[in-house]
Design an enzyme around this catalytic site. Structure first.
Site, PDB file in Angstrom:
ATOM      1  N   CYS A 158      25.912 -29.122 -20.756  1.00 46.47           N
ATOM      2  CA  CYS A 158      27.179 -29.348 -21.565  1.00 46.47           C
ATOM      3  C   CYS A 158      26.985 -28.199 -22.462  1.00 46.47           C
ATOM      4  O   CYS A 158      28.321 -27.754 -22.889  1.00 46.47           O
ATOM      5  CB  CYS A 158      27.245 -30.613 -21.759  1.00 46.47           C
ATOM      6  N   HIS A 251      30.210 -30.218 -28.785  1.00 49.80           N
ATOM      7  CA  HIS A 251      29.170 -29.340 -29.180  1.00 49.80           C
ATOM      8  C   HIS A 251      29.638 -27.820 -29.673  1.00 49.80           C
ATOM      9  O   HIS A 251      30.511 -27.243 -29.106  1.00 49.80           O
ATOM     10  CB  HIS A 251      28.410 -28.951 -27.864  1.00 49.80           C
TER      11      HIS A 251
END
Length: 359
Positions: A158, A251
């Site tokens: 990810c 993120h």
């Protein structure tokens, strides 16, 4: 496009829950089966996630009463009900590798969110806008597995979704070196602030295995097919440091890059804004219209403001400026459970269906 009957293996976990929401009204995919660990076998989905539902949206009504299969013991029964599965299980890696190959050998394609097969040479690890052509390796994998339909395709880590697309868009400028520091949300660990109160007002400068993945996985994405395997790129050199920060989702990456061809700032931004790939060409249902968005403001992108850009499937970039050690530095952001996990896997499945790999 035909309607595909799909299964979610690992449906009770955070990524599995996200899959259920993304697939609830999907135009191509209908969830026909759910599976989890043996302790949930025979329970309805609503019963299995009671007290453990981590999404802000409620459990999809169409799935509440689906009775869960045991992901391992009921593999044959589940595979017989679906055209392919999404897999996001919490098991030791060797067990995940065996489970995914088992489904593939049952002639049930596996779209995996797990890391177990990411470095298997004939398993494509696809970011649809970046390396859609790696799907061609599926034919070699089928020969190894002895299957006609079955195969495994994986989504990348990810965190690399936040910066690999931005670097891919300027690939033709000759990326020689890159340094990346990622600031990763707690949902990447399958946690919420309710279940992980230690993260409130805290930063943890270590995420097990994450830095290795961040340095190795981009090289496979940028690799090429040679014979019956994907050969990873040998350059550019990437060094990474990964921190867990008190953010629910999203993120962020601080990226430093050295280029062979010394382009000006305007050229780089133009390349980012124009960048698209096979997902946009095919107009896949989950594909963002604008994959990369550059913000001119000095204080953007911000996690809270920008993680949901393009339905959580876009990547936000900002603060491009000259660097005194590298050539340039910038920040970039992606939604880790959408573009980075379940959403990225759904988009990859759409690509493989559209390209004829899942019939």
């Amino acid at each position: 496009m035909k309607q595909y009957q799909v299964g979610i293996v690992g449906a009770t976990g955070m990524v599995g829950q996200r899959f259920s929401l993304l697939l609830e009204n999907h135009p191509w995919f209908h969830v026909a089966a759910l599976a989890a660990s043996g302790r949930n076998r025979g329970k309805t989905y609503a019963e299995a996630v009671e007290g453990r539902w981590k999404m802000q949206q409620p459990i999809p009504e169409s799935m509440k009463d689906l009775v869960l299969f045991d992901a391992t013991a009921d593999a044959e029964a589940l595979a017989s009900k679906v055209d392919f599965i999404f897999c996001a299980v919490d098991m030791p890696k060797d067990e995940i590798r065996a489970l995914e190959e088992r489904y593939a050998k049952l002639e049930c394609p596996v779209i995996s969110n797990n890391s177990a097969h990411r470095l298997t040479p004939d398993v494509p690890m696809i970011i649809p806008e970046v390396n859609a052509d790696h799907a061609r390796i599926i034919e070699s994998q089928r020969k190894r597995l002895g299957t006609k339909r079955g195969f495994i395709a994986v989504k990348s880590n990810c965190s690399i979704q936040s910066y690999v697309p931005a670097l891919s868009a300027i690939w033709d400028l000759g990326i020689e070196e890159a340094a990346v520091c990622t600031y990763q949300a707690i949902s990447g660990a399958g946690k919420t602030f309710d279940t992980w109160p230690e993260m409130i007002d805290n930063v943890i400068p270590f995420i097990g295995g994450e830095e290795e993945k961040s340095e190795v996985e981009p090289m496979k994405v940028w690799g090429h097919i040679e014979g019956d395997e994907i050969v990873s790129a040998v350059s550019p050199k990437i060094t990474a440091q990964c921190l867990r920060v008190p953010v629910s989702d999203g993120h962020m990456a601080a990226v430093f890059v050295k280029l062979r061809d010394k382009a000006d700032k305007e050229t780089i931004i133009k390349k980012w804004r124009a960048f698209s790939g096979r997902a946009q060409e095919l107009k896949l249902p989950s594909a963002p219209e604008h994959f990369l968005t550059y913000f001119e403001e000095d204080n953007r992108p911000q996690t809270k403001l920008d993680r949901d850009l393009e339905g959580g499937m876009g990547v936000s970039i900002g603060r491009l400026r000259a660097d005194s050690v590298f050539d340039y530095k910038f920040v970039s952001l992606s939604h880790n459970t959408l573009r980075g996990a379940a959403g990225g896997a759904v988009l990859m499945a759409e690509l493989l269906c559209a390209e004829g790999y899942i019939d």
